[in-house]
Design an enzyme around this catalytic site. Sequence first.
Site: not given
Ligand code: ADP
Length: 532
Positions: A177, A320, A430, A435
Amino acid sequence: MPGDMQDWDLRVSGLIDHAAREHGNREIVTRWADGAVTRTNWAGIRRDALKLVQALRRIDIYPGERVATLAMNHGRHLAAWYGITGAGCVLHTVNPRLFDDQLAWIVNHAEDRLLFYDAAFRPIVERLLPLCPKLEHAICFDSIEWGMDFDAWIACEDGEAHWTTGCERSPCMLCYTSGTTGQPKGVVYTHRSQVLHTLAMIAPSALDLAPRSVVLPIVPMFHANNWGLPWACAASGAKMVWSQTNDPDALCTLMREEGVTHVAGVPTVWFSMFEHLERTGGELPPIRQVLSGGASVPASVVERLMRAGVRVVQAWGMTETSPIATVTYEPADWDGMTFEQQVAVKSSQGRPLYGAEVRVTALDDPNRELPHDGDTSGALQVRGPWTVQRYFRAEDDAVDSAQWFGTGDVATIAPDGTLHLTDRTKDLIKSGGEWISSVELENAAVGHPDVLEAAAIGIPHPKWDERPLLAVVRKPGVTLAAADLQNYLAGKVARWWLPDAIEFVEELPHTGSGKLDKKALRRLYADYSLPA
Ligand code: ADP
């Protein structure tokens, strides 16, 4: 009593065997950075993957060892995915957009001994080699000017080999990640988790993949498992189209010439695509489906795609979760809905696939479950057979005793299971004890016809704790004023959500995977003072 069915291990090599056997002539097309287009097919990918298995054995790379790739999207990279995993090794896709120290940390943590890379990333490899003592071999995918190139390296093999066999629970892939807090964390997928994810992905309610499908993944192969597409396309016999670069003009041409039906990418892809089409007066190529994920896709983008006759599938997930956990499949009452209602469905984060369960809990108590009433927002948790249990080399599990994994996202869940992501925990603003969702503010701003992209962050405020600052990129040639945008937003979000300041900027910072980089933005505005 025992069951009497055949006990086959679910391994990704079974997917490429199927593709080569049943859909061997289905093409795999690559458009390289220099514009050249090359073609192979699933049978060719399998042959090259088997040669790679032999080549890996030749240099004593053993099952279980990590093998890295630092490369964009193309057919050789695809063959490497199947060759590395087919040899029983762990495919480690590395994001070339990370900084050198992050890259070195990841390669050293993974103990990669072999790296495949694109010629364009040679300078990175030259800098990495001295920083990564265990990295013994670097093989270039697309050039022979320096060291050894991929085709030459496997050319001396005959492909008369077998995949490494083993338990379906053995590791096959590793993704880190981006490490928004602390060092990056590695997620090790198993063959079983990948195959199960694949089976869920190809269903009509999810990606609807079939031999007639022609899939162009714009999402890079180093990002979150490339959303499982290399496996899912093999399982379904789809044609794959890859582009080493993401120039909108080249992508549109490729879509038209190759008859692309399915495109997958983060929402920013569509911002630049639409901007390109507006500038050139062109039309969207006749694609059938868009898979959007990685960040929330604004309703204005969903609407535009749907008006062009495109089925929009928004997916939510993370590295994850392999990465897909929820998708916006059409509910049973879809046909009776108005167009606006359908756009709203597709602008949500969708509903869980079989294989993923979600719930929301209190922000200050991960054990207090909140109702699925579509209104109460809380910390989003997920679990299932393709969700992480423990990070690579970590001493403790990343989940609680009931296997719930805390995603770091904030969401509501409607009574019908529809997920609405409000924000990431750390990006919420916040204000006065309440929020404000930065994501909703951004999506509302992007709905303005003169706005190309927008990002909201909280700025410290003496009375309210934090107040929103909206950084906005205008479309080229427009003269949108802050007051006009405020007026527009006033009709879209609650009054107390309206930004205290709007800053027009040339561009916004993005992460290696093309998402808004709020961390960098917060750094940029660290000393910002809001107007009194
Ligand atoms: P990184 O942390 O490197 O960006 P990821 O690709 O694993 O890694 O990112 C996952 C995150 O991306 C999710 O926890 C969420 O916050 C965001 N995310 C993924 N898909 C969506 C979606 N369809 N809408 C909004 N946020 C999203």
